[in-house]
Scaffold this motif. Sequence first.
Motif, short mmCIF file in Angstrom:
data_model
loop_
_atom_site.label_atom_id
_atom_site.label_comp_id
_atom_site.label_asym_id
_atom_site.label_seq_id
_atom_site.Cartn_x
_atom_site.Cartn_y
_atom_site.Cartn_z
N VAL A 1 0.84 -1.20 0.00
CA VAL A 1 0.00 0.00 0.00
C VAL A 1 0.87 1.25 0.00
CG1 VAL A 1 -1.61 1.36 1.38
CG2 VAL A 1 -1.99 -1.08 1.09
N THR A 2 1.94 1.23 0.80
CA THR A 2 2.86 2.37 0.85
C THR A 2 3.50 2.61 -0.51
OG1 THR A 2 3.35 1.98 3.19
CG2 THR A 2 4.93 3.31 1.94
N VAL A 3 3.95 1.53 -1.13
CA VAL A 3 4.58 1.63 -2.45
C VAL A 3 3.58 2.15 -3.47
CG1 VAL A 3 5.57 0.31 -4.36
CG2 VAL A 3 6.33 -0.12 -2.03
N CYS A 4 2.34 1.63 -3.41
CA CYS A 4 1.29 2.07 -4.35
C CYS A 4 1.03 3.56 -4.20
CB CYS A 4 0.00 1.29 -4.10
SG CYS A 4 0.03 -0.44 -4.64
N GLU A 5 0.96 4.03 -2.96
CA GLU A 5 0.70 5.45 -2.72
C GLU A 5 1.84 6.31 -3.26
OE1 GLU A 5 0.14 5.55 1.47
OE2 GLU A 5 -1.97 4.95 1.38
N GLU A 6 3.08 5.88 -3.03
CA GLU A 6 4.23 6.63 -3.53
C GLU A 6 4.25 6.62 -5.06
OE1 GLU A 6 7.86 5.26 -1.87
OE2 GLU A 6 7.17 5.40 0.20
N TRP A 7 3.96 5.47 -5.64
CA TRP A 7 3.99 5.31 -7.09
C TRP A 7 2.93 6.17 -7.75
CZ3 TRP A 7 6.73 3.75 -11.03
CH2 TRP A 7 6.13 3.34 -12.22
N GLN A 8 1.70 6.14 -7.21
CA GLN A 8 0.60 6.91 -7.80
C GLN A 8 0.80 8.40 -7.60
OE1 GLN A 8 -2.86 5.14 -5.95
NE2 GLN A 8 -3.10 3.67 -7.60
N GLU A 9 1.47 8.76 -6.51
CA GLU A 9 1.72 10.16 -6.23
C GLU A 9 2.74 10.76 -7.19
OE1 GLU A 9 3.85 12.48 -2.61
OE2 GLU A 9 2.29 11.07 -2.03
N LYS A 10 3.73 9.91 -7.58
CA LYS A 10 4.82 10.42 -8.40
C LYS A 10 4.63 10.17 -9.90
CE LYS A 10 8.16 9.80 -4.65
NZ LYS A 10 9.36 9.10 -4.18
N LYS A 11 3.87 9.12 -10.24
CA LYS A 11 3.72 8.81 -11.67
C LYS A 11 2.54 7.88 -11.90
CE LYS A 11 5.87 6.40 -15.49
NZ LYS A 11 6.58 7.12 -16.51
N LYS A 12 1.86 8.08 -13.01
CA LYS A 12 0.80 7.16 -13.40
C LYS A 12 1.41 6.08 -14.29
CE LYS A 12 -2.62 9.30 -11.40
NZ LYS A 12 -3.37 8.70 -10.28
N GLY A 13 1.82 5.00 -13.71
CA GLY A 13 2.45 3.92 -14.47
C GLY A 13 1.82 2.60 -14.09
N PHE A 14 2.56 1.54 -14.26
CA PHE A 14 2.05 0.21 -13.97
C PHE A 14 2.80 -0.39 -12.77
CE2 PHE A 14 1.82 0.61 -18.70
CZ PHE A 14 0.46 0.81 -18.77
N LEU A 15 2.04 -0.96 -11.85
CA LEU A 15 2.62 -1.66 -10.71
C LEU A 15 2.01 -3.05 -10.66
CD1 LEU A 15 3.41 -0.21 -7.23
CD2 LEU A 15 2.60 -2.54 -7.50
N VAL A 16 2.85 -4.07 -10.82
CA VAL A 16 2.39 -5.45 -10.89
C VAL A 16 3.05 -6.28 -9.79
CG1 VAL A 16 2.35 -7.55 -12.30
CG2 VAL A 16 1.99 -5.31 -13.37
N LEU A 17 2.26 -7.10 -9.11
CA LEU A 17 2.80 -7.98 -8.09
C LEU A 17 3.30 -9.26 -8.73
CD1 LEU A 17 0.17 -7.68 -5.21
CD2 LEU A 17 2.22 -6.32 -5.61
N VAL A 18 4.45 -9.71 -8.28
CA VAL A 18 5.04 -10.96 -8.77
C VAL A 18 5.10 -11.92 -7.59
CG1 VAL A 18 7.03 -12.05 -9.85
CG2 VAL A 18 6.43 -9.69 -10.44
#
Length: 232
Positions: A73-90
């Motif tokens: 959740v923390t990573v998702c929040e940081e990612w969405q805040e800084k860039k609209k890209g793709f985040l995929v769980l492996v």
Amino acid sequence: MLVTATQQQVKGPNIFFIDKHNEIVSEQIEAISSNMKQGSITRNNLLPKNVSDHDLVFYYVSEYSRPTVRSIVTVCEEWQEKKKGFLVLVHNDLRETKVIPYLTLPVNGIVSLSFLEKNSGIVFQFLKQKGVFLEPTLHQALIAEIEKQKLKDKPIKKLILKRETVKLTENEKDVLQLILDGYNNRQISDKLYLAPSTISTIISQLLRKIEAKDRTDAMVKSIRYGWVEAAR
């Protein structure tokens, strides 16, 4: 922090791989990179400050746990805040049914590490086209989970004993099913055409076998052990 990177001069997707506990070996990263054909992969255990330089973030998880969810959740929040890209769980193994709850998080999909090693290029192209990617082996599990959630609002009409999974005699299975149906000893006796004393003996043997204190405990244990399915 350990950083492993595979760089190529040809323009392609810049990928960041979060591997918090350094569980992935270099050969696996190389396999993923080779299937991408172009671009670069950087591995680290934290999201980089210059996240906007990356087109895709893969987050490696090996189990479902609350600390892992909080971290994602923390990573998702940081990612969405800084860039609209793709985040995929492996995930290390999609046969682990607990990966499904991860889909409630704001991620763009889930794939297994073995699938990603062979199909990383396909995954990225699909993400660019559709914005989401779910490994095919998860489709059926997801449909089953959706149906399960739908059924939660429907009342249970009957608990059906899965007879093939229970190591009891046929008489004991018959009696257990009727206990699940809510019948008392006299009613069970009438339905099975057996003497009340015989029914009492069967119930005593049944309770002893499944280590239940009484009829109610027998029902609870049947549910807990997965011996029944709910008909709605």
